[in-house]
Design a protein around this motif. Structure first.
Motif, PDB file in Angstrom:
ATOM      1  N   LYS A   1     -29.603  79.545  10.119  1.00 41.37           N
ATOM      2  CA  LYS A   1     -30.138  78.298   9.583  1.00 41.37           C
ATOM      3  C   LYS A   1     -29.673  77.993   8.160  1.00 41.37           C
ATOM      4  O   LYS A   1     -29.871  76.885   7.671  1.00 41.37           O
ATOM      5  CB  LYS A   1     -31.671  78.368   9.576  1.00 41.37           C
ATOM      6  N   ALA A   2     -29.074  78.949   7.486  1.00 42.85           N
ATOM      7  CA  ALA A   2     -28.799  78.837   6.050  1.00 42.85           C
ATOM      8  C   ALA A   2     -27.897  77.660   5.686  1.00 42.85           C
ATOM      9  O   ALA A   2     -28.181  76.920   4.740  1.00 42.85           O
ATOM     10  CB  ALA A   2     -28.204  80.132   5.530  1.00 42.85           C
ATOM     11  N   ASN A   3     -26.798  77.464   6.400  1.00 41.79           N
ATOM     12  CA  ASN A   3     -25.878  76.382   6.059  1.00 41.79           C
ATOM     13  C   ASN A   3     -26.499  75.017   6.322  1.00 41.79           C
ATOM     14  O   ASN A   3     -26.337  74.094   5.526  1.00 41.79           O
ATOM     15  CB  ASN A   3     -24.566  76.542   6.824  1.00 41.79           C
ATOM     16  N   ALA A   4     -27.201  74.884   7.429  1.00 41.98           N
ATOM     17  CA  ALA A   4     -27.865  73.614   7.733  1.00 41.98           C
ATOM     18  C   ALA A   4     -28.914  73.301   6.669  1.00 41.98           C
ATOM     19  O   ALA A   4     -29.012  72.169   6.188  1.00 41.98           O
ATOM     20  CB  ALA A   4     -28.507  73.675   9.116  1.00 41.98           C
ATOM     21  N   GLU A   5     -29.675  74.302   6.286  1.00 37.75           N
ATOM     22  CA  GLU A   5     -30.710  74.099   5.264  1.00 37.75           C
ATOM     23  C   GLU A   5     -30.085  73.697   3.931  1.00 37.75           C
ATOM     24  O   GLU A   5     -30.593  72.814   3.234  1.00 37.75           O
ATOM     25  CB  GLU A   5     -31.539  75.372   5.106  1.00 37.75           C
TER      26      GLU A   5
ATOM     27  N   MET B   1     -23.302  68.978  12.515  1.00 34.10           N
ATOM     28  CA  MET B   1     -23.848  70.331  12.585  1.00 34.10           C
ATOM     29  C   MET B   1     -24.926  70.417  13.663  1.00 34.10           C
ATOM     30  O   MET B   1     -24.995  71.385  14.404  1.00 34.10           O
ATOM     31  CB  MET B   1     -24.417  70.754  11.230  1.00 34.10           C
ATOM     32  N   HIS B   2     -25.767  69.392  13.742  1.00 31.55           N
ATOM     33  CA  HIS B   2     -26.855  69.393  14.724  1.00 31.55           C
ATOM     34  C   HIS B   2     -26.309  69.451  16.151  1.00 31.55           C
ATOM     35  O   HIS B   2     -26.844  70.164  17.000  1.00 31.55           O
ATOM     36  CB  HIS B   2     -27.735  68.149  14.528  1.00 31.55           C
ATOM     37  N   LYS B   3     -25.240  68.718  16.412  1.00 29.85           N
ATOM     38  CA  LYS B   3     -24.653  68.721  17.759  1.00 29.85           C
ATOM     39  C   LYS B   3     -24.097  70.091  18.139  1.00 29.85           C
ATOM     40  O   LYS B   3     -24.122  70.471  19.301  1.00 29.85           O
ATOM     41  CB  LYS B   3     -23.533  67.680  17.858  1.00 29.85           C
ATOM     42  N   LEU B   4     -23.598  70.838  17.159  1.00 30.82           N
ATOM     43  CA  LEU B   4     -22.983  72.134  17.418  1.00 30.82           C
ATOM     44  C   LEU B   4     -23.963  73.303  17.306  1.00 30.82           C
ATOM     45  O   LEU B   4     -23.650  74.415  17.714  1.00 30.82           O
ATOM     46  CB  LEU B   4     -21.831  72.367  16.437  1.00 30.82           C
ATOM     47  N   ALA B   5     -25.132  73.050  16.760  1.00 27.34           N
ATOM     48  CA  ALA B   5     -26.077  74.125  16.449  1.00 27.34           C
ATOM     49  C   ALA B   5     -26.727  74.711  17.694  1.00 27.34           C
ATOM     50  O   ALA B   5     -26.934  74.013  18.689  1.00 27.34           O
ATOM     51  CB  ALA B   5     -27.175  73.598  15.527  1.00 27.34           C
TER      52      ALA B   5
ATOM     53  N   GLN C   1     -31.282  73.650  15.801  1.00 25.29           N
ATOM     54  CA  GLN C   1     -31.568  72.229  16.004  1.00 25.29           C
ATOM     55  C   GLN C   1     -33.043  71.933  15.761  1.00 25.29           C
ATOM     56  O   GLN C   1     -33.386  70.948  15.112  1.00 25.29           O
ATOM     57  CB  GLN C   1     -31.181  71.802  17.422  1.00 25.29           C
ATOM     58  N   LYS C   2     -33.917  72.790  16.270  1.00 27.92           N
ATOM     59  CA  LYS C   2     -35.356  72.603  16.052  1.00 27.92           C
ATOM     60  C   LYS C   2     -35.715  72.722  14.578  1.00 27.92           C
ATOM     61  O   LYS C   2     -36.547  71.976  14.067  1.00 27.92           O
ATOM     62  CB  LYS C   2     -36.149  73.615  16.885  1.00 27.92           C
ATOM     63  N   PHE C   3     -35.080  73.667  13.891  1.00 29.35           N
ATOM     64  CA  PHE C   3     -35.317  73.849  12.463  1.00 29.35           C
ATOM     65  C   PHE C   3     -34.882  72.607  11.687  1.00 29.35           C
ATOM     66  O   PHE C   3     -35.588  72.136  10.794  1.00 29.35           O
ATOM     67  CB  PHE C   3     -34.561  75.093  11.969  1.00 29.35           C
TER      68      PHE C   3
ATOM     69  N   LEU D   1     -37.199  70.017   9.446  1.00 27.62           N
ATOM     70  CA  LEU D   1     -36.958  69.675   8.047  1.00 27.62           C
ATOM     71  C   LEU D   1     -36.818  68.167   7.822  1.00 27.62           C
ATOM     72  O   LEU D   1     -37.185  67.661   6.760  1.00 27.62           O
ATOM     73  CB  LEU D   1     -35.683  70.362   7.535  1.00 27.62           C
ATOM     74  N   LEU D   2     -36.282  67.452   8.795  1.00 28.48           N
ATOM     75  CA  LEU D   2     -35.911  66.055   8.581  1.00 28.48           C
ATOM     76  C   LEU D   2     -36.855  65.021   9.200  1.00 28.48           C
ATOM     77  O   LEU D   2     -36.876  63.874   8.749  1.00 28.48           O
ATOM     78  CB  LEU D   2     -34.495  65.823   9.099  1.00 28.48           C
TER      79      LEU D   2
END
Length: 173
Positions: free
Chosen positions: A53-57, A89-93, A98-100, A104-105
């Motif tokens: 989750k680190a990069n997405a966050e 990123m969400h499409k590839l996660a 994706q839930k995380f 957050l958003l």
């Protein structure tokens, strides 16, 4: 992987979109980030096993800092690339990332107990920007991102962002 490492290791500067962040984001949105041959580039570089989750966050934190720092008029040019990277990123996660990202958003259940868009959370600020007349590019990007975070399901989208915020996007799409 080097671009992702640069992005992840770079602390969010003041102002938030000083170099190298915009250059790295623009490079990443123009690259194929999928990991078609398990080469270690796409999935594992974006979502490493240790800290998936680190990069997405970090990218979401950059968006949050940019929205808090820049005036609306500047955000219309500066924020869409960040949102495009978040969408990519969400499409590839993997599903748990994706839930995380959605957590957050998108507005939380606690936020839904009051009128949406009235608090000072990231999701409320995004919702307010999604209706801003002065930011047509950003408005569309935010709505599309929230629709994708809702699984591209119009019913879930309306539930997540409210009928008022969802209507304009759904009608235009």
């Amino acid at each position: 992987p080097p671009l992702i490492k640069i992005l992840h290791k770079t602390k969010i500067p003041e102002p938030p979109l000083n170099q190298p962040i915009p250059a790295v984001i623009n490079a990443l949105i123009n690259l194929d980030l999928s990991d078609k041959k398990n080469s270690g580039f796409g999935y594992s570089a974006l979502f490493p096993k240790v800290e998936a989750k680190a990069n997405a966050e970090h990218v979401i934190n950059i968006l949050d800092a940019a929205i808090a720092y820049y005036p609306k008029e500047e955000l219309d040019q500066l924020a869409p690339p960040i949102i495009t990277l978040i969408r990519k990123m969400h499409k590839l996660a993997p599903e748990h990332v994706q839930k995380f990202m959605a957590w957050l958003l998108l507005p939380s259940d606690a936020e839904r107990s009051r009128p949406l868009g009235k608090s000072d959370t990231l999701s409320a600020r995004l919702l307010r920007l999604s209706t801003e007349a002065l930011t047509p590019t950003l408005r569309t990007s935010i709505s599309a991102m929230m629709f994708e975070l809702s699984g591209e399901d119009s019913t879930r989208f309306v539930h997540n962002v409210g009928y008022g915020f969802a209507t304009g996007f759904l009608v235009s799409q």
